[in-house]
Design an enzyme around this catalytic site. Structure first.
Site, PDB file in Angstrom:
ATOM      1  N   GLY A 130       0.844  -1.192   0.000  1.00 18.86           N
ATOM      2  CA  GLY A 130       0.000   0.000   0.000  1.00 18.86           C
ATOM      3  C   GLY A 130       0.878   1.238   0.000  1.00 18.86           C
ATOM      4  O   GLY A 130       0.784   2.075  -0.864  1.00 18.86           O
ATOM      5  N   GLY A 182       1.850  -5.538   4.579  1.00 23.38           N
ATOM      6  CA  GLY A 182       3.196  -6.062   4.382  1.00 23.38           C
ATOM      7  C   GLY A 182       4.153  -6.022   5.563  1.00 23.38           C
ATOM      8  O   GLY A 182       5.041  -6.859   5.664  1.00 23.38           O
ATOM      9  N   ILE A 190      12.286  -3.447  19.618  1.00 23.26           N
ATOM     10  CA  ILE A 190      11.983  -4.206  18.409  1.00 23.26           C
ATOM     11  C   ILE A 190      11.201  -5.459  18.817  1.00 23.26           C
ATOM     12  O   ILE A 190      11.667  -6.281  19.603  1.00 23.26           O
ATOM     13  CB  ILE A 190      13.276  -4.601  17.661  1.00 23.26           C
ATOM     14  CG1 ILE A 190      14.058  -3.337  17.262  1.00 23.26           C
ATOM     15  CG2 ILE A 190      12.958  -5.461  16.439  1.00 23.26           C
ATOM     16  CD1 ILE A 190      13.309  -2.344  16.398  1.00 23.26           C
ATOM     17  N   LYS A 234      13.015 -10.232  12.882  1.00 23.95           N
ATOM     18  CA  LYS A 234      13.161 -10.614  11.471  1.00 23.95           C
ATOM     19  C   LYS A 234      12.348  -9.700  10.553  1.00 23.95           C
ATOM     20  O   LYS A 234      12.854  -9.184   9.563  1.00 23.95           O
ATOM     21  CB  LYS A 234      12.714 -12.066  11.299  1.00 23.95           C
ATOM     22  CG  LYS A 234      13.223 -12.721  10.044  1.00 23.95           C
ATOM     23  CD  LYS A 234      12.877 -14.199  10.043  1.00 23.95           C
ATOM     24  CE  LYS A 234      14.017 -14.998   9.456  1.00 23.95           C
ATOM     25  NZ  LYS A 234      13.786 -16.440   9.537  1.00 23.95           N
ATOM     26  N   THR A 235      11.078  -9.492  10.906  1.00 20.99           N
ATOM     27  CA  THR A 235      10.246  -8.659  10.033  1.00 20.99           C
ATOM     28  C   THR A 235      10.633  -7.180  10.165  1.00 20.99           C
ATOM     29  O   THR A 235      10.493  -6.417   9.214  1.00 20.99           O
ATOM     30  CB  THR A 235       8.751  -8.842  10.349  1.00 20.99           C
ATOM     31  OG1 THR A 235       8.528  -8.592  11.739  1.00 20.99           O
ATOM     32  CG2 THR A 235       8.287 -10.247  10.018  1.00 20.99           C
ATOM     33  N   LYS A 291       8.208   1.998  19.273  1.00 18.52           N
ATOM     34  CA  LYS A 291       7.777   3.248  18.632  1.00 18.52           C
ATOM     35  C   LYS A 291       7.261   2.860  17.240  1.00 18.52           C
ATOM     36  O   LYS A 291       6.357   2.036  17.164  1.00 18.52           O
ATOM     37  CB  LYS A 291       8.917   4.260  18.625  1.00 18.52           C
ATOM     38  CG  LYS A 291       9.298   4.685  20.065  1.00 18.52           C
ATOM     39  CD  LYS A 291      10.034   6.009  20.151  1.00 18.52           C
ATOM     40  CE  LYS A 291      11.531   5.844  20.048  1.00 18.52           C
ATOM     41  NZ  LYS A 291      12.275   7.087  20.382  1.00 18.52           N
ATOM     42  N   GLY A 310       7.789   2.152   9.968  1.00 19.64           N
ATOM     43  CA  GLY A 310       7.446   2.156   8.543  1.00 19.64           C
ATOM     44  C   GLY A 310       7.921   3.391   7.806  1.00 19.64           C
ATOM     45  O   GLY A 310       8.475   3.302   6.717  1.00 19.64           O
ATOM     46  N   GLU A 311       7.732   4.550   8.399  1.00 18.74           N
ATOM     47  CA  GLU A 311       8.086   5.800   7.694  1.00 18.74           C
ATOM     48  C   GLU A 311       9.584   6.078   7.763  1.00 18.74           C
ATOM     49  O   GLU A 311      10.225   6.360   6.757  1.00 18.74           O
ATOM     50  CB  GLU A 311       7.324   7.008   8.271  1.00 18.74           C
ATOM     51  CG  GLU A 311       5.894   6.759   8.723  1.00 18.74           C
ATOM     52  CD  GLU A 311       4.954   6.311   7.636  1.00 18.74           C
ATOM     53  OE1 GLU A 311       5.156   6.693   6.470  1.00 18.74           O
ATOM     54  OE2 GLU A 311       4.015   5.562   7.953  1.00 18.74           O
TER      55      GLU A 311
END
Lengths: 209, 738
Positions: free
Chosen positions: B239, B467, B629, B633-634, B701, B704-705
């Protein structure tokens, strides 16, 4: 309407489909029963075209034999996805630019969106759904999971089909070679590093894949 | 917090479904009797439709209906007969088939519905429209000239301290930076299947980053009760922001399904993806930055000219980065918005902050050379210890640690800092770095959990995952809380009828939903304790959660681990088949006193060919302070993915408009280049991995960005270091270096 606009609109009507239709109609006049020729003359040509536009083909998909009646303009990808519900092969561009639709035809990687289904007569097609043997994943499928070779997963079936072919072709001898021979498969999530790792691992483990 | 030790290298829980092709994306759900819709777009960019000839299309084989503005079902939530000249709306999208006004090329003018995909495509080619064509505005060079900026309160200058104070600084820089139109282009084409059932109930399979927001939008358009609209999105093929909104094509599909009384499937083409589902808007920025001789910032002025459509204002936080990233007393920002004959832009990964950080982080690099101070050192000299805009502490900030990690891994201090000084054969070598930041938020969410006698757990919430791996990280949190192996936890999502979850956007999903999953598991623990208190097992009527361990086999008493109760025992004693709880998770009150940001640092080493200008990456290091985290892995994959997006932004992505026609000329993957395998080197990722103690109970936190924000600046800075040539307009193509 501007001049340019008119040109564009006229262009629209010289479409590939338009050409196919006219060709079919021409053949029809030679071969078809009178009633259909009459229908065409009566302005029912579009309806008439519909009758002609199905062709019978036989092909094998994932070891299953299919006998199908399809329109010649149907791509292999649309046949798989829309008629056979084998939606593992993905549509990402429909122009052979992204690789998401990659399948194997007689063992070779092929872009199913650029392949007309009617041209696959007698061919053996393998899609992502046919790669695993029952519950046993193909080593490439397992390697993609282990190396996190995807995020959204949409390009993944095409990546895996390409990856299997890449190893079979003998093009997986180094990360650099893999990068070259896998550059036809776009991954917008950017899992490229992990995909290389998966392929190199499968290659390194050897065996028949 | 002691429970959170996500050291496991867990695979993505969706792995098997994805690699076997069984994962179903929007267009892939088998719906009995589905028919196909194909949208026809306007061939002009501005004007009005005089007439649409649909006769040939209607007559074509298999065609059931051709819908245009002349015969469309009237969408109850639309404003018919509205005056298009009354100005831009604030966030009200294009109303499809409402009126004959054309605002942009590709705007849907007809929906052709047929019994097969091929027949619908062909019939769509037979639609003929006549237009009253007007002179369109799509030329960015006309912004501020013939194209006038939108007026309004939000476009007033924003001044902190003294206006344009940089002008009086000992050392100053003024420069202009350009980010072009970029298109999200997720691999999955936007698609929707709409099915009306009995009693006007609607089922929609939609490509969306928010099943709840899609449900709300569609319910509002058709004036339905939210519960009467069910949206499914079990798998979303990317997306990056394009699936944050419910776009006109989805409403068109619902209209079509209504009019033919059959379920309808509509899939956009790749060309339509450039016109109908948003893009990162072209933005021209001017930075003025000044420092004293020691490198202390005196003032920053950040101005941006952005693009929007003719019918809707779209703004983003482009200039805000200059207010918050560094300690600087005097910051002036100006933001102007120019309406063009294009569709409405939307947030694209990193949104305005990615655009803004490109300009700011290049400007700081430029200033560092004027000051003769190392670019990293300059950033550290102006490090903000507290939020300079809101004057409050950070909930956590480990940016210095992220700088250090990256600098060590790339070998920053071993480089020759002089521009165009390093060579490897015919290749010029350059190092560059940048900072990125994005707000770390936490919203409201609800989750429910069911624990069964066999020790399996189901957690449910209405979220979708395009994703990043939300299913995996949520499964891990629940498994960790309940001491279960991951394979005993099932995370159910992608269905709007589940407890309301967040939209997956703005880097908040893990923080928001992770807190809800944490909360619901905590509620479950307490419910188990309540049962154990009363059933006499441990002879402790004051039993507390801290007194026990939750494990795969059941509950153990910490003080006497031999004492154990299986979940089967607990449920049968309580005469229950399952334990069911839900939790409403809300942002903490405490956060009102804090600011929270995630930070990224990108270091790159580029090679620029001295004769051809070809740019190659020799090494990329991406580090981040993204809090704790959760799923290593992802998380690593998400960082790598952001960098790959950044490579596209830096070197290749630009949606080019032919202004004679107001249309994109590279609206396909052959011409709009995104990174492919051969473009991407090995990317090294390192996380500071320290929990944020205040933002939420899980310490995460967002990521993605920031994975993308700043990256393009690092590349531009490295190219300058390699060649001495400064490229301020993206993408950095070789013609700009030659």
């Amino acid at each position: 309407m501007s001049h340019n606009e008119k040109l564009l609109n006229d262009d629209c009507h010289n479409s590939r489909r338009g050409f196919l239709k006219k060709s079919v109609a021409a053949t029809a006049i030679a071969l078809a029963p009178n009633v259909i020729v009459k229908a065409a003359e009566d302005g029912l040509d579009e309806k008439a075209a519909g009758y002609f536009e199905k062709t019978n083909i036989k092909l094998t998909i994932n070891d299953i034999d299919y006998s199908l009646s399809i329109e010649p303009r149907t791509t292999l990808l649309d046949l798989l996805r829309e008629q056979l519900h084998l939606t593992g092969s993905k549509k990402g561009c429909d122009y052979g630019q992204c690789g998401a639709c990659t399948v194997h035809v007689d063992g070779k990687r092929v872009l199913s969106c650029l392949s007309l289904a009617v041209m696959q007569e007698g061919k053996h097609i393998t899609t992502i759904e046919g790669l695993a043997k029952g519950d046993d994943l193909h080593p490439m499928q397992q390697a993609f999971i282990d190396h996190d070779g995807f995020q959204c997963g949409y390009c993944t079936p095409g990546q895996i089909m390409s990856a299997v072919a890449c190893v079979r072709e003998g093009h997986a001898n180094s990360p650099e070679e893999v990068r070259q021979y896998m550059s036809g498969n776009i991954c917008r999530c950017g899992a490229y590093n992990n995909i290389v790792d998966a392929i190199i691992e499968v290659k390194r483990k050897g065996g028949t894949i | 917090m002691e429970k959170f030790f996500f050291e496991d290298d867990n695979n993505r829980v969706t792995g098997k479904a994805v690699v076997t092709g069984k994962a179903k994306y929007a267009a892939e759900h088998e719906v009995e009797g589905v028919v196909y819709g194909v949208l026809v777009g306007s061939t002009i960019a501005k004007g009005s439709i005089i007439a649409i000839d649909t006769k040939a299309a209607t007559k074509a084989p298999g065609v059931m209906k051709v819908i245009t503005h002349e015969n469309s079902y009237k969408v109850p939530g639309y404003d018919y007969g509205g005056n298009p000249a009354k100005g831009l709306t604030g966030g009200k999208g294009l109303q499809v088939f409402n009126g004959n006004t054309i605002y942009f090329a590709g705007q849907p003018i007809a929906l052709v519905i047929a019994d097969s995909y091929e027949r619908a495509v062909y019939a769509a080619s037979l639609i003929k429209a006549q237009y009253n064509q007007d002179v369109h505005a799509t030329d960015f060079a006309e912004m501020g000239k013939s194209v006038i900026a939108v007026e309004g309160q939000r476009y007033k200058d924003n001044i902190r301290g003294e206006a344009d104070a940089y002008k009086n600084a000992a050392v100053k820089l003024e420069a202009e930076y350009i980010v072009p139109n970029e298109v999200h282009n997720p691999m999955e084409l936007h698609a929707v299947i709409a099915k009306w059932g009995a009693d006007d109930k609607l089922t929609v399979w939609e490509k969306t980053q928010g099943v709840k927001s899609a449900q709300r939008s569609i319910a509002a358009a058709f004036k339905l009760k939210e519960d009467d609209v069910q949206v499914f999105a079990p798998f979303v093929g990317g997306g990056f922001g394009s699936a944050l909104r419910t776009w006109p094509h989805s409403i068109a599909a619902v209209i079509g399904a209504k009019m033919v009384k059959k379920p309808l499937k509509l899939v956009l083409t790749r060309e339509q993806m450039f016109q109908l589902v948003g893009y990162r808007p072209y933005t021209k920025q001017r930075i003025g930055i000044g420092a004293d001789k020691d490198g202390k910032f005196i003032g920053i002025t950040h101005e941006a000219d952005g693009v929007t459509s003719m019918y809707e204002e779209f703004t983003e936080g482009t200039v805000n980065v200059s207010k918050i990233l560094y300690q600087c007393q005097n910051v002036t920002t100006r933001y102007k918005l120019y309406p063009l004959n294009l569709s409405t832009p939307t947030w694209m990964r990193g949104p305005g902050e990615a655009t803004g950080c490109f300009a700011l982080e290049c400007a700081i690099d430029e200033l560092s050379y004027l000051l003769n101070i190392d670019p990293l050192e300059l950033r550290l000299k102006n490090y903000a210890e507290t939020d300079p805009e809101r004057n409050r502490p950070y909930s956590s900030k480990f940016l210095k640690e992220a700088y250090q990690l990256g600098a060590d891994k790339i070998g920053w201090k071993d480089r020759d800092p002089r521009p165009a000084s390093m060579k490897q054969g015919e290749w010029q070598v350059g190092y560059g770095m940048s900072t990125g930041l994005f707000n770390a938020g936490r919203g409201n969410a609800k989750a429910s959990a069911k624990l069964y006698a066999d020790g399996t757990l189901i957690v449910q919430t209405a979220v979708s995952d395009s994703g990043p791996g939300t299913q995996t990280s949520m499964t891990m949190i629940a498994a960790d809380m309940m001491g279960l192996p991951v394979n005993k936890v099932t995370f159910e999502y992608g269905d709007s009828s589940l407890p309301p979850g967040p939209t997956q956007g703005g880097s908040t999903t893990t923080s928001t939903l992770g807190s809800a999953v944490y909360g619901v598991c905590f509620a479950l623990q307490n419910k188990i304790i309540d049962i154990l208190k009363t059933d006499g097992t441990f002879n402790k009527t004051d039993l507390k959660v801290e007194d026990v361990s939750f494990t795969d086999g059941g509950v153990l008493l910490k003080s006497d681990p031999a004492k154990k109760r299986t979940y089967s025992d607990i449920l049968s004693k309580a005469k229950l088949n399952q334990l069911e709880v839900s939790d409403d998770s809300k942002a903490s009150e405490q956060m009102r006193n804090y600011s929270a940001y995630s930070y990224s640092v990108h270091f790159v080493k580029v090679l620029v060919h001295s004769k051809t200008g070809v740019i190659k990456f020799d090494k990329i290091v991406a580090t981040a302070d993204a809090g704790k985290i959760i799923s290593p892995k992802t998380a690593r994959s998400q960082m790598i993915g952001g960098v790959v997006g950044g490579i596209g932004m830096a070197l290749m992505e630009e949606a080019v408009i032919d202004n004679r026609f107001g249309k994109y000329i590279n609206n396909n993957f052959a011409d709009y280049h995104v990174p492919v395998q051969a473009d991407v080197p090995e990317i090294e990722v390192a996380f500071v991995n320290k929990p944020d103690p205040i933002l939420n109970p899980i310490g995460a936190k967002g990521m993605g960005e920031i994975a993308l924000i700043g990256f393009a600046a690092a590349v531009s800075n490295a190219v300058y270091h390699a060649t001495g040539k400064r490229v301020r307009d993206l993408p950095i193509t070789l013609d700009k270096i030659m």
